[in-house]
Every structure is written in C-alpha cells, then in structure tokens.
Design a protein around this motif. Structure first.
Motif, mmCIF file in Angstrom:
data_model
loop_
_atom_site.group_PDB
_atom_site.id
_atom_site.type_symbol
_atom_site.label_atom_id
_atom_site.label_comp_id
_atom_site.label_asym_id
_atom_site.label_seq_id
_atom_site.Cartn_x
_atom_site.Cartn_y
_atom_site.Cartn_z
ATOM 1 N N GLU A 16 0.838 -1.209 0.000
ATOM 2 C CA GLU A 16 0.000 0.000 0.000
ATOM 3 C C GLU A 16 0.869 1.253 0.000
ATOM 4 N N PHE A 17 1.918 1.260 0.821
ATOM 5 C CA PHE A 17 2.816 2.412 0.843
ATOM 6 C C PHE A 17 3.494 2.601 -0.512
ATOM 7 N N SER A 76 7.863 -0.895 -2.873
ATOM 8 C CA SER A 76 7.202 -1.595 -1.763
ATOM 9 C C SER A 76 8.182 -2.490 -1.023
ATOM 10 N N ASP A 110 1.364 11.035 -5.155
ATOM 11 C CA ASP A 110 0.918 10.088 -4.136
ATOM 12 C C ASP A 110 2.107 9.455 -3.419
ATOM 13 N N GLU A 122 3.583 11.852 -0.845
ATOM 14 C CA GLU A 122 2.690 11.961 0.311
ATOM 15 C C GLU A 122 2.869 10.761 1.242
ATOM 16 N N ARG A 123 2.972 9.566 0.659
ATOM 17 C CA ARG A 123 3.163 8.363 1.485
ATOM 18 C C ARG A 123 4.526 8.392 2.173
ATOM 19 N N HIS A 141 4.415 10.576 5.163
ATOM 20 C CA HIS A 141 3.693 9.898 6.244
ATOM 21 C C HIS A 141 4.567 8.825 6.896
#
Length: 715
Positions: free
Chosen positions: A541-542, A613, A648, A651-652, A655
């Motif tokens: 997901e990351f 990933s 995206d 942004e990940r 985080h």
C-alpha cells in the motif's frame, strides 16, 4: 572467433610476429597460430609437456581438500569404493580377453601340427571369452548405476557451495571481469550433467584404470607373442603404424597450440550483418516500414558475387584450405608404413607355406592386440592432459570459493541501542573522492557535507553528476578512494556491514524485480515476520502496488518472471494457451520448440512500485520486533511514475518518514525540494551549492536558475 579460456599462463598476441605465425585463408579469413618449439615436432610432445605435470603438482593440495570434502558427504565413500572396485575389474578384462585369444592361437597351432583339436579346451576358452564379454557389460551397467547417485551427491554439495560463494560477493568483487571469468571456468553451468569435481573423480579413476589396463595388456601380449615367428616384428610394425597415424591427426590445428582467427574483409562483415539483420525479429518493423528489403537484397547479392567461394564461416574455409595443400612427407611415409605388416606376412608365408593358417590367425591377433594396446596408450596420454585441466579447475574452484571481498567488514556493532534508529541517522562526508573500477574519471571529487539526524535531504543534478554514487557509498557498496564517511560520528569502515545495511532501506535507480514469488517480502529477508501477509500488504500500500498485485492470479505469490520455461513440441495453431500461460507463434521457431510467455506483463511503473514496496517492507516495524531502519535512501524513485503517482508517492513517504533520515537523488525540481531540509546541488562530480530551497533561491545560483526555468513552463 570465440573460444574458451585455457589453464595456460601467459598471453597470446597476434601482432608478435616472432612467436605467432600469420596465414591468409582465402580472401576473407586470417589465421594466427602460436609458433611451436622444435620439441613439438616429436610425437606426443604436444600432449606430454612439463607444464602439465607442474600444474598437476601445484594442484595436489586442492585435490586433497576435494577428497576430504567428498568424504564428508553422506555415503559417498561407500559408493566411491564400489565405483573404484568395478573399474578395477573392468581394467583387467582386455588383458584377460587377450590371454584367451592367445589360447585360441595355441589351439590353432596344435591343430595344424598334430591334426587334432582339444575340444574340451576349445569349449572352455570360448565360454571364457563369452563370459568376459558378458561380465564387461554387467560391470559397466553397475558402474553407471553407482555413478548416478555419487555424481548427484557431489554435484549438489558443490552447487550449494558455489551458490554461497557467488551470493556472498560484494559489488566491486562481483563486477571484476577476472572474478567472473574464474567463476565461469570453475562453475560452467549448474545444468551440466557432470560437475567439475565429478569429472575430476572420473578422470582420475579412468587414468588409474588405463595404467592398469596398459601394464596388464603389455604383459599378456609379451607372453602371447614371444613364441610366434616374426610376432614381435609384426607387433612393432603395427604399433609404429598406429603411432604415426595418431601423430599425423593430432598435429591438426585444433589439437595443438594456441590460435585465433579474424576477418577484416568489409564485404564478408557486411554479408554477416545482413544475415543477422533479416533473421532477427527486433529489426523486422524497421525493415518493413523503411522499405529496406530491396537494398539489403541487392547488397547481399553483391557481397556473395564478390566473395565467390569464400562466403562460408571459418571452419569451412579452413577445411577447404587444408584440402588444397599437398600431402606432407609424414603423410607419405605413413602410407608406406601401413603396407609393411602385410609385406612381412607375405614373406613369412613364402618361407613357411605350411604355417599360413597359423600366420593368418597370428596376424589378426597381432593387429587387433596392437590396435587395442595403442588405443590404451593414447588414452593414457590424453587423460594425462585431461587430468591436468581438471586439477587446474579444482584449484580455481577452491580459489574462487575463498576470494575475499573488496569491501572489508568492520568490527563494531551498530547501533549500540536499537531505539537510536527511531531518531534517524546522521551522515557526514569529509573530502570524499571516488572513481569506479576500470574508470579514470572521478565520480566524486572532494565532496563534503553533513546530514543531521531526521533531516530530509535531496541531492539534485544532471545524470552522471554523482548523485547515485553518494548513495552507493553510504550503503558501502564501494569505499571511497580518498576522504572519510561518518555514520553517527563513527567511521563507516569500522561498523559491521550487516548492521549498517540492516539500519537502512534503499531503492536504486536501476531497481530489479527478482524471478521469485513474494518479491515484496524480500525487502526484509530472513525475518520471522517477513512472510506476514498483513505486513506485506501494508508495504504494498505504501509503495502503491497493492491494487494491481491483488488483481494478479496468484496475488502476492506471483512470479513476476517465471524462472522455469515450459517445453513442448510444435502445437496446432489453435492452441493459444498451455498450462495457463499464453503460447506465442510469432518469430522464428528454434530447435527447442516454442516458448510461452514467461512474465506477467507489468509496466515499468508497476515494476518500480513493487521495488519501492520492497524498500518499505524493511521500514515497517513488525509486531514481534523493535528493530526498524533509521535511514531511507531513494535513487530517482519517481523516474517511471506519472505525475499523479509521483505526488501520491511523496505523500506516502512523508507519512512514513516520521523522524527517520531520508535522502533522495533526483534530477527533478518540485514539491519535494521545497520541503527538503537540505539540498545538495551537484555538477561534474562535485557539490556546487548547498542549503535549503529558500536559501538557494535567494543565492540566485544555478539551482535558482533551473528552478525558475521549470516554473515558467507552468505559467
């Protein structure tokens, strides 16, 4: 011409006219042969040379180590003992068969002289010869049966060691051409039916068997022929004929010395290029759309017409060249010597007419015996050279397995407290310079900077400016030629390599996806939770890969590249899939049959997300461990991503980052650089500007100029 490396030391230089002979073959090929010393003209001298025996002697310690290793393999000594015993019996069978042939000759002589035949002895001798033949077949069968598990055990044992020897190499050691050549010589292919060790075992056993066979045959032949009229003379002439024949053929080009062949003929080179161009599918589209075929056909016709008979490859040209040469003096003498045994037999028959039947039997026995003896002698000579090569291969194998890595391991554990990593890692370069192996240009020149714990650093610059090199030095893929690198104020060379690499996660620009399942789990190999599906899913997901991975038929267990191909014969054209995989009927079919699709057909961006990933996999703290990473290195992480995916991704990353130190290398200016704590702008292997985005914009240097150029494109 391409060949293989030999075990000889030294160098072959075609331009050395004193030691290398040049021959023009037709109008295309040029042959360069190493000039042989005068000693090489003596029969067998090219096979029996001092260098081979010196090589055997120098390799004995390694062969002894091999025997100890083979002895440590389960049940190997039992199989090896049986194998030796069987070959010992097999080596005596030719002498036993020769002895019974001598008995048959005695029966013939007795029948001529006494006009009687000892039928009981004849039956016994005939039965014994049949028993010898049957026994030989049975022993050979059991030898093959025993050799199979013995070979398998030895091959598996050394394949495991070979895998470990290759897997443990660091980057500069692995990329060294001499190391790669050593590996190719020591471990040619795991697909070969025999390993180098097994070939050495078999070669040694065969050499010993041949010696026993030679001595036993020589002894029996002397006993059989000593009472025959002219027997020793006929045997000598037959042996001489065989020796001359063998020496004549052994003097061929491929049987002696060192040689090389090349062509500088422009028409032949172009002819070969045209053949390759029209035969390779990769060129077909341009040939069709560019209307090239008529030009290519015309040029091909011109080249063929110009070259005439010289359009063939080197082997064909060499054969034609040899056929045109007049027979040598040795060939003429050899043909004369071939007639001597028949002349001696004729003279004996004229002198002793009553002994003609016995003479015929004697001649047949002498001819067959001499031929068998000569073949055994030749086999001994060849096997001596073979055992020399095998012993040298064993030496190289053990030398390769003991090669030391160029990057020396440190002795200090890192970190002293695993919780320190949660606050990130500090990195400092002090006057670091570096050149890649086999390169004279500096990849980094006198580079100095410091990244504080928890900072986000972006390294900018054009391709080849040295951005990726900094990341590789931090990961200790290489060591600098000059200067010092500090991790948390400690010299990176003093820290244990495994600890440093466990504390960081890296995504390289030239990322790879392995031909294995669970590619993402490889980001944290060997960890007890590395196969935890929830952790793998979270990493995916990351990395932005979870959506398309879950659509794959086998999900996270999918092989991105199938490492084993399917084998099948020609199939009906209606067959579009087999074993769940597509079958391609396009292109030129090879001898091995058609090859199905081996990959899952992911795009470059999707492949990069999987690699990303895998990098995140190590960054995620597992439930059963406090270990994590304190340093994230990303080399052009958005190179294959579209703008939305790039946004995206960043942004990940923000985080995920937390308080970790994060370093990016990129040639793009954008939102990432605006949020960076430190920007290193590189040009020509050096840092030319350093600071935050605002500071560099105020400075008005090269960074500000390029930033403004890119900004204008969106106005």
């Amino acid at each position: 011409m391409r060949g293989t490396y030999s075990n000889r030391k030294g160098k072959f230089d075609p331009s050395d006219e004193r030691n290398v002979k040049h021959t023009k073959i037709g109008q295309v090929w040029e042959l360069y042969e190493e000039r042989q010393p005068e000693l090489s003209k003596i029969p067998f001298s090219t096979r029996l040379n001092l260098e081979q025996y010196i090589g055997i002697y120098e390799s004995l310690p390694y062969v002894w180590q091999m025997l100890k290793d083979v002895g440590s393999i389960r049940a190997c000594w039992v199989y090896l003992g049986l194998y030796l015993a069987l070959h010992g019996f097999l080596s005596l069978i030719p002498a036993i068969r020769l002895w019974y042939s001598g008995q048959l000759l005695s029966i013939v002589g007795s029948a001529i002289e006494k006009r009687t035949v000892d039928k009981q002895l004849l039956f016994k001798v005939a039965a014994s010869r049949v028993a010898c033949s049957l026994g030989e077949v049975i022993l050979q069968h059991f030898s093959r049966v025993i050799s199979r598990p013995l070979n398998t055990r030895i091959k598996q044992y050394y394949n495991i060691h070979m895998f470990g020897a290759l897997a443990r190499l660091d980057v500069p050691t692995y990329n060294d051409p001499s190391i790669q050549r050593q590996h190719e010589q020591a471990f040619p292919s795991t697909d070969l039916p025999q390993s180098v060790v097994w070939k050495t075992v078999v070669g040694s056993v065969n050499l010993g068997s041949t010696v026993v066979m030679l001595i036993s045959q020589l002894t029996v032949m002397f006993r059989v022929l000593k009472d025959q009229h002219d027997g020793p003379l006929l045997a000598f002439l037959s042996l001489l004929n065989s020796v001359m024949s063998w020496n004549y053929y052994s003097q061929s080009l491929f049987g002696l010395g060192v040689w090389a062949a090349t062509t500088r003929n422009a028409d032949f080179i172009k002819l070969s290029g045209l053949r390759k161009a029209i035969g390779h599918p990769a060129h077909r589209k341009e040939i069709v759309t560019g209307n090239m075929w008529e030009y290519m056909h015309s040029e091909y016709r011109r080249c063929v017409t110009t070259l005439g008979e010289d359009t063939g490859e080197f082997s064909n040209a060499l054969n034609s060249f040899r056929q045109r040469r007049f027979p040598s003096v040795v060939a003429l003498i050899r043909q004369s010597v071939q007639q001597l045994p028949q002349i001696v037999f004729t003279l004996r028959a004229v002198s002793y007419p009553s002994s003609i039947p016995l003479s015929l039997a004697s001649l047949n026995l002498i001819t067959s015996t001499t031929s068998s003896f000569t073949n055994t002698l030749f086999r001994l000579v060849y096997e001596t050279g073979s055992i020399s090569d095998n012993f040298a291969s064993i030496r190289k194998m053990y030398e390769v397995m003991q090669v030391e890595n160029r990057i020396r391991d440190g002795t200090v554990g890192y970190p002293e407290n695993s919780k320190e990593l949660q606050m990130g890692v500090s990195i400092e370069f002090r006057n670091v310079s570096f050149k890649y192996p086999e390169s004279n240009a500096y990849a980094l020149r006198n580079v100095s900077f410091k990244i504080v714990k928890g900072q986000l650093c972006v390294i900018l610059g054009q391709n080849g400016s040295g951005k990726s090199t900094i990341l590789k030095l931090i990961a200790r893929l290489y060591d600098p030629l000059e200067g010092q690198i500090l991790i948390d104020d400690r010299d990176i060379k003093t820290l244990k390599l495994a600890d440093i690499r466990q504390a960081m996660a890296v995504l390289y620009q030239d990322y790879t996806c392995f031909p294995l399942s669970k590619n993402i789990a490889l980001g944290d190999p060997g960890h007890s939770s590395s196969n935890d599906l929830s952790r793998i899913t979270k990493a995916a997901e990351f990395g932005g890969a979870s959506e398309f991975i879950e659509r794959l038929e086998d999900g996270y267990e999918t092989y991105l590249e199938r490492p084993v191909r399917d084998y099948y014969s020609g199939l009906p054209e209606g067959t579009t899939s087999l074993f769940g995989r597509a079958v391609s009927f396009g292109g030129v079919r090879g001898a091995g049959g058609m090859k199905g699709s081996d990959s899952v057909g992911l795009s470059g961006g999707q492949m990069q997300r999987i690699a990303l990933s895998r990098t995140f996999m190590r960054s995620l703290v597992s439930e059963d461990s406090e270990l994590s990473v304190g340093l994230l290195l990303f080399d052009e992480p958005s190179a294959s991503l579209d703008p939305t995916a790039e946004h995206d991704l960043f942004e990940r990353l923000r985080h995920l980052r937390g308080q970790k130190t994060m370093i990016f290398s990129s040639h793009r200016f954008g939102n990432l650089t605006r949020n960076a704590d430190l920007i290193l702008y590189m040009h020509d292997s050096a840092i030319v500007e350093e600071g935050s985005h605002e500071a560099l914009i105020r400075a008005g240097g090269e960074y500000a100029r390029i930033w403004n150029l890119q900004a204008q494109a969106f106005l």
